[in-house]
Design a protein around this motif. Structure first.
Motif, PDB file in Angstrom:
ATOM      1  N   THR A  47       0.843  -1.197   0.000  1.00  0.00           N
ATOM      2  CA  THR A  47       0.000   0.000   0.000  1.00  0.00           C
ATOM      3  C   THR A  47       0.877   1.245   0.000  1.00  0.00           C
ATOM      4  OG1 THR A  47      -0.120   0.202   2.412  1.00  0.00           O
ATOM      5  CG2 THR A  47      -1.759  -1.219   1.357  1.00  0.00           C
ATOM      6  N   THR A  48       0.294   2.337  -0.470  1.00  0.00           N
ATOM      7  CA  THR A  48       0.955   3.634  -0.381  1.00  0.00           C
ATOM      8  C   THR A  48      -0.072   4.647   0.122  1.00  0.00           C
ATOM      9  OG1 THR A  48       0.453   4.058  -2.716  1.00  0.00           O
ATOM     10  CG2 THR A  48       2.674   3.287  -2.200  1.00  0.00           C
ATOM     11  N   PRO A  49       0.385   5.652   0.880  1.00  0.00           N
ATOM     12  CA  PRO A  49      -0.531   6.699   1.327  1.00  0.00           C
ATOM     13  C   PRO A  49      -0.708   7.772   0.252  1.00  0.00           C
ATOM     14  CG  PRO A  49       1.640   7.094   2.223  1.00  0.00           C
ATOM     15  CD  PRO A  49       1.741   5.834   1.398  1.00  0.00           C
ATOM     16  N   ASN A  50      -1.829   8.485   0.366  1.00  0.00           N
ATOM     17  CA  ASN A  50      -2.071   9.664  -0.484  1.00  0.00           C
ATOM     18  C   ASN A  50      -1.968   9.302  -1.967  1.00  0.00           C
ATOM     19  OD1 ASN A  50      -2.371  11.146   1.938  1.00  0.00           O
ATOM     20  ND2 ASN A  50      -0.152  11.153   2.141  1.00  0.00           N
ATOM     21  N   GLN A  51      -1.227  10.108  -2.741  1.00  0.00           N
ATOM     22  CA  GLN A  51      -1.020   9.772  -4.159  1.00  0.00           C
ATOM     23  C   GLN A  51       0.435   9.389  -4.402  1.00  0.00           C
ATOM     24  OE1 GLN A  51      -3.275   9.112  -6.115  1.00  0.00           O
ATOM     25  NE2 GLN A  51      -5.060  10.320  -5.522  1.00  0.00           N
ATOM     26  N   ASP A  52       1.133   8.961  -3.375  1.00  0.00           N
ATOM     27  CA  ASP A  52       2.534   8.599  -3.557  1.00  0.00           C
ATOM     28  C   ASP A  52       2.663   7.536  -4.642  1.00  0.00           C
ATOM     29  OD1 ASP A  52       3.004  10.320  -1.513  1.00  0.00           O
ATOM     30  OD2 ASP A  52       3.898   8.838  -0.159  1.00  0.00           O
ATOM     31  N   SER A  53       3.654   7.724  -5.499  1.00  0.00           N
ATOM     32  CA  SER A  53       3.899   6.735  -6.558  1.00  0.00           C
ATOM     33  C   SER A  53       4.966   5.758  -6.099  1.00  0.00           C
ATOM     34  CB  SER A  53       4.379   7.424  -7.830  1.00  0.00           C
ATOM     35  OG  SER A  53       4.851   6.455  -8.732  1.00  0.00           O
ATOM     36  N   LEU A  54       4.751   4.503  -6.436  1.00  0.00           N
ATOM     37  CA  LEU A  54       5.760   3.486  -6.151  1.00  0.00           C
ATOM     38  C   LEU A  54       7.078   3.808  -6.849  1.00  0.00           C
ATOM     39  CD1 LEU A  54       3.413   0.447  -6.688  1.00  0.00           C
ATOM     40  CD2 LEU A  54       4.471   1.066  -4.525  1.00  0.00           C
ATOM     41  N   LEU A  55       6.999   4.494  -7.975  1.00  0.00           N
ATOM     42  CA  LEU A  55       8.203   4.788  -8.752  1.00  0.00           C
ATOM     43  C   LEU A  55       9.169   5.665  -7.955  1.00  0.00           C
ATOM     44  CD1 LEU A  55       6.657   5.595 -12.260  1.00  0.00           C
ATOM     45  CD2 LEU A  55       7.409   3.381 -11.366  1.00  0.00           C
ATOM     46  N   SER A  56       8.628   6.500  -7.078  1.00  0.00           N
ATOM     47  CA  SER A  56       9.476   7.423  -6.303  1.00  0.00           C
ATOM     48  C   SER A  56      10.243   6.698  -5.204  1.00  0.00           C
ATOM     49  CB  SER A  56       8.636   8.534  -5.683  1.00  0.00           C
ATOM     50  OG  SER A  56       7.919   9.225  -6.676  1.00  0.00           O
ATOM     51  N   SER A  57       9.792   5.499  -4.821  1.00  0.00           N
ATOM     52  CA  SER A  57      10.528   4.753  -3.797  1.00  0.00           C
ATOM     53  C   SER A  57      11.300   3.596  -4.405  1.00  0.00           C
ATOM     54  CB  SER A  57       9.575   4.278  -2.695  1.00  0.00           C
ATOM     55  OG  SER A  57       8.475   3.606  -3.243  1.00  0.00           O
ATOM     56  N   GLY A  58      11.547   3.679  -5.720  1.00  0.00           N
ATOM     57  CA  GLY A  58      12.406   2.688  -6.359  1.00  0.00           C
ATOM     58  C   GLY A  58      11.726   1.370  -6.680  1.00  0.00           C
ATOM     59  N   GLU A  59      10.417   1.329  -6.496  1.00  0.00           N
ATOM     60  CA  GLU A  59       9.663   0.112  -6.818  1.00  0.00           C
ATOM     61  C   GLU A  59       9.394   0.058  -8.326  1.00  0.00           C
ATOM     62  OE1 GLU A  59       8.154  -2.403  -5.055  1.00  0.00           O
ATOM     63  OE2 GLU A  59       8.911  -1.803  -3.086  1.00  0.00           O
ATOM     64  N   PRO A  60       9.226  -1.162  -8.859  1.00  0.00           N
ATOM     65  CA  PRO A  60       8.781  -1.244 -10.250  1.00  0.00           C
ATOM     66  C   PRO A  60       7.335  -0.776 -10.385  1.00  0.00           C
ATOM     67  CG  PRO A  60       8.881  -3.432  -9.256  1.00  0.00           C
ATOM     68  CD  PRO A  60       9.424  -2.476  -8.241  1.00  0.00           C
ATOM     69  N   ALA A  61       6.953  -0.504 -11.603  1.00  0.00           N
ATOM     70  CA  ALA A  61       5.568  -0.100 -11.862  1.00  0.00           C
ATOM     71  C   ALA A  61       4.628  -1.237 -11.459  1.00  0.00           C
ATOM     72  CB  ALA A  61       5.390   0.223 -13.343  1.00  0.00           C
ATOM     73  N   PRO A  62       3.476  -0.882 -10.893  1.00  0.00           N
ATOM     74  CA  PRO A  62       2.554  -1.924 -10.429  1.00  0.00           C
ATOM     75  C   PRO A  62       1.845  -2.637 -11.581  1.00  0.00           C
ATOM     76  CG  PRO A  62       1.549   0.236 -10.214  1.00  0.00           C
ATOM     77  CD  PRO A  62       2.961   0.477 -10.663  1.00  0.00           C
ATOM     78  N   LEU A  63       1.460  -3.878 -11.303  1.00  0.00           N
ATOM     79  CA  LEU A  63       0.649  -4.617 -12.278  1.00  0.00           C
ATOM     80  C   LEU A  63      -0.803  -4.191 -12.209  1.00  0.00           C
ATOM     81  CD1 LEU A  63       1.895  -8.288 -11.771  1.00  0.00           C
ATOM     82  CD2 LEU A  63       2.747  -6.561 -13.380  1.00  0.00           C
ATOM     83  N   LEU A  64      -1.259  -3.914 -10.958  1.00  0.00           N
ATOM     84  CA  LEU A  64      -2.666  -3.613 -10.710  1.00  0.00           C
ATOM     85  C   LEU A  64      -2.740  -2.747  -9.466  1.00  0.00           C
ATOM     86  CD1 LEU A  64      -5.731  -4.263 -11.281  1.00  0.00           C
ATOM     87  CD2 LEU A  64      -5.478  -6.192  -9.706  1.00  0.00           C
ATOM     88  N   GLY A  65      -3.718  -1.884  -9.415  1.00  0.00           N
ATOM     89  CA  GLY A  65      -3.880  -1.059  -8.223  1.00  0.00           C
ATOM     90  C   GLY A  65      -5.319  -0.640  -8.027  1.00  0.00           C
ATOM     91  N   LEU A  66      -5.641  -0.389  -6.778  1.00  0.00           N
ATOM     92  CA  LEU A  66      -6.998   0.039  -6.429  1.00  0.00           C
ATOM     93  C   LEU A  66      -6.926   1.330  -5.623  1.00  0.00           C
ATOM     94  CD1 LEU A  66     -10.060  -0.293  -6.133  1.00  0.00           C
ATOM     95  CD2 LEU A  66      -9.622  -1.848  -4.220  1.00  0.00           C
TER      96      LEU A  66
END
Ligand SMILES: [Fe+2]
Length: 199
Positions: A141-160
């Protein structure tokens, strides 16, 4: 200049599960709001113009101080919502197939267990945020509109999107009911293609 992409379906196309009122507000007002604020921030820095939103989010920490939070919130909002619209379809629902289903089953044993864990994480988000399925099958999970990309994560497959703006008009405070309904519109072929592209 960034812009809100048009939906691939009508506002009322998902209305058995998500009303046209929500879709119109969410797409035309909330997403447009993120785009407008992102454009206003980037306008101040000609050297940033023409960069993809992904680039801005990956390089968030190297952005000028005075726009970093704006890009985090509104660039993240733009990126997350662009994905969210294509993760849904009036022809959605059911289960994935092929390598994605195999990977889900390898990790979660049954598709229903995967759905339960995803829902539990989505319910656990305090306040506004998102829940994601990652290419390694982690659910995070991420809070607010934080993007996974900013924390070095790969792009998500799916999100809600579990912001109240995504469900309150239809489901009021009953986030679990929104999550349960949302499975009926998940566009699995898009998620499968994203998974295939990571392998
Ligand atoms: Fe949203």
């Amino acid at each position: 200049m960034f812009s809100v992409p048009a939906l691939n379906y009508d506002y009322d196309a998902l209305s058995d599960y998500i009303s046209a009122d929500i879709m119109q507000l969410h797409h035309d007002k909330h997403h447009q709001g993120y785009v407008d604020k992102l454009n206003a921030a980037v306008e101040k820095y000609p050297e940033l113009q023409g960069r993809a939103v992904e680039e801005l989010l990956v390089g968030l920490n190297s952005l000028p101080d005075d726009i970093r939070t704006t890009v985090r919130n509104n660039g993240g909002g733009h990126y997350n919502h662009c994905l969210f619209w294509v993760w849904m379809s009036p022809q959605g629902g059911g289960q994935p197939s092929g390598p994605l289903l195999e990977a889900i089953l390898q990790r979660y044993e049954t598709f229903e267990t995967f759905q339960e864990e995803f829902a539990a994480k989505a319910i656990s988000v305090f306040g506004s945020g998102w829940v994601w399925l990652q290419p390694n099958m982690d659910i995070i999970t991420t809070p607010n509109q934080d993007s996974l990309l900013s924390s070095g994560e790969p792009a998500p497959l799916l999100g809600l999107d579990v912001w109240e703006h995504a469900y309150y008009l239809d489901y009021k405070n009953k986030r679990p009911e929104y999550i349960k309904a949302w499975w009926n519109v998940v566009n699995w072929p898009v998620v499968e293609a994203r998974f295939d592209a990571t392998n």
